[in-house]
Design a protein around this motif. Structure first.
Motif, PDB file in Angstrom:
ATOM      1  N   GLN A   1     -10.002  -3.326   3.279  1.00  8.73           N
ATOM      2  CA  GLN A   1      -9.850  -1.964   3.771  1.00  8.73           C
ATOM      3  C   GLN A   1     -10.624  -1.770   5.065  1.00  8.73           C
ATOM      4  O   GLN A   1     -11.631  -2.419   5.325  1.00  8.73           O
ATOM      5  CB  GLN A   1     -10.347  -0.963   2.728  1.00  8.73           C
ATOM      6  CG  GLN A   1      -9.412  -0.813   1.549  1.00  8.73           C
ATOM      7  CD  GLN A   1      -9.817   0.320   0.630  1.00  8.73           C
ATOM      8  OE1 GLN A   1     -10.130   0.103  -0.520  1.00  8.73           O
ATOM      9  NE2 GLN A   1      -9.835   1.528   1.142  1.00  8.73           N
TER      10      GLN A   1
ATOM     11  N   ARG B   1       0.840  -1.202   0.000  1.00 12.47           N
ATOM     12  CA  ARG B   1       0.000   0.000   0.000  1.00 12.47           C
ATOM     13  C   ARG B   1       0.869   1.243   0.000  1.00 12.47           C
ATOM     14  O   ARG B   1       2.031   1.221   0.432  1.00 12.47           O
ATOM     15  CB  ARG B   1      -0.933   0.004   1.213  1.00 12.47           C
ATOM     16  CG  ARG B   1      -0.217  -0.113   2.551  1.00 12.47           C
ATOM     17  CD  ARG B   1      -1.198  -0.310   3.686  1.00 12.47           C
ATOM     18  NE  ARG B   1      -0.524  -0.364   4.986  1.00 12.47           N
ATOM     19  CZ  ARG B   1      -1.132  -0.619   6.131  1.00 12.47           C
ATOM     20  NH1 ARG B   1      -2.435  -0.852   6.136  1.00 12.47           N
ATOM     21  NH2 ARG B   1      -0.469  -0.642   7.259  1.00 12.47           N
TER      22      ARG B   1
ATOM     23  N   ALA C   1      -6.071   0.990   3.377  1.00  9.32           N
ATOM     24  CA  ALA C   1      -5.977  -0.294   2.674  1.00  9.32           C
ATOM     25  C   ALA C   1      -5.345  -1.329   3.600  1.00  9.32           C
ATOM     26  O   ALA C   1      -4.520  -1.011   4.448  1.00  9.32           O
ATOM     27  CB  ALA C   1      -5.144  -0.137   1.407  1.00  9.32           C
TER      28      ALA C   1
END
Length: 384
Positions: A252, A216, A245
């Protein structure tokens, strides 16, 4: 005192297979653990007895020796027999660690049969909080607000896997995918998060250059938030899946919008009702008349002021307050009069007021008359 037969201690038949012995021990350990039997003084001794029995019967060599020689196989007098120390400190820790998760899984969230003790290698992203300040007018009508949220999002380069070119992570060699390592400290076996994979159970051999293997990256996102009419300070709005995320492709988190309604220069709010303090001249309050007041929706309402009104008098406008947050209904608006004493008087105005005051009778000021009558009675009672 003679030791009991190990098979009898665990409640299994002699020659029972290993899986049956292990199952019986788990059951006994749960039943007899001292933490669950605070009122049973014999529980600790029975618990140790069960551990001693299992330590022998779980080991194929020890079990064979026990089946042949009984307890004598471990008292040091059987020459070539296996020398063991059933119930000893090290053996107990070994036996106990086999069922550690079974005993405490319910309390620690563990699940059997899953790598990493039930740990998800792809962990869920964190929830985010956003403080949103709106005006009272916006809280009355509701609105759609555009906000910008700085958050972690799935890496586009590796599709959130953390590996270059999307390659799958490999099993951590330190913990063998368990996400934790065990270390024996005296009587106990202690489990810790694996230092190599940080508890993930997997490692990335070729980390993504963009996200460094995290899966991420940091990025600002523009979101459209619907604020319903009637919200108050402290109202919380949840946006599912709009948080950070997850790590390496995990789901998420959520985004929570905490609403704060700003103070208004004209209106004070109490739940669904609104209050507005309106100054009125001394003459208007004495003679009565009409005044024009604002409403929260931007409109105007005419209110009749009764003759002889005093400061603090309230008048209600039905349905001019705040809407209910959920369901039908509308609050009211209350007008509170504040009688204003004239200032910066001219000489002529002062003279006119003096003439007016001299012409007034007690009946024109009933509150003042009643108050000073009570004061006179109070003073007279003290003199007596």
């Amino acid at each position: 005192m003679a030791k009991r037969d190990y098979y009898e201690v665990l409640g299994v038949a002699k020659g029972a297979p290993a899986d049956e012995i292990k199952k019986a021990y788990r059951k006994k350990a749960k039943e007899l653990h001292p933490d669950r039997n605070a009122d049973n003084p014999d529980a600790e001794a029975q618990f140790k007895e069960a551990n001693e029995a299992y330590d022998v019967l779980k080991d194929a060599d020890k079990k064979a020796a026990y089946d042949r020689f009984g307890h004598a196989a471990f008292d040091g007098g059987m020459g070539g027999g296996p020398r063991a120390n059933p119930g000893g400190q090290g053996d107990f820790a070994s036996a106990f660690s086999d069922v550690f998760e079974d005993l405490f899984g319910d309390f620690m969230g563990g699940q059997r049969g899953r790598p990493g003790g039930g740990r998800n290698r792809a962990s869920r992203g964190s929830d985010l909080r956003y403080n949103l300040k709106i005006s009272l007018e916006e809280a009355h009508s509701g609105l759609t607000k555009q906000i910008t949220v700085p958050a972690s999002v799935a890496c586009d380069s590796c599709d959130g896997t953390g590996s270059e070119a999307g390659a799958e992570p490999t099993t951590c060699p330190t913990c063998s995918g368990m996400g934790k390592v065990r270390a024996q400290q005296g009587f106990f076996t202690v489990e810790r998060t694996c230092p190599t994979c940080s508890g993930m159970g997997q490692i990335v051999k070729n980390p993504c250059r963009t996200c460094g293997g995290a899966g991420r990256t940091e990025k600002e996102r523009a979101l459209s938030v619907n604020i319903p009419a009637g919200v108050e300070t402290g109202t919380r709005i949840r946006l599912s899946g709009e948080g950070e995320a997850g790590l390496r492709g995990g789901p998420q988190g959520d985004l929570y919008i905490f609403v704060e309604v700003a103070d208004h220069p004209l209106f004070q709010r109490d739940g669904m009702d609104l209050f507005c303090r309106v100054p009125v001249s001394m003459v208007s309050a004495a003679l009565g008349g009409e005044i024009e007041v604002p409403t929260i929706d931007g409109g105007r309402s005419r209110v009749r002021v009764p003759e002889g009104s005093q400061s603090g008098r309230q008048m209600r406008l039905r349905g001019k307050g705040m809407p209910a947050l959920r369901g039908p209904g509308q609050g009211d608006m209350y007008i509170e009069l504040q009688i204003e004493t004239p200032v910066n008087l001219t000489g002529d105005q002062r003279e006119l007021l003096k003439q007016l005051d001299e012409s007034l009778k007690k009946s024109n000021n009933p509150n003042a008359t009643g108050f000073f009558d009570k004061v006179k009675t109070f003073w007279d009672s003290i003199k007596e």
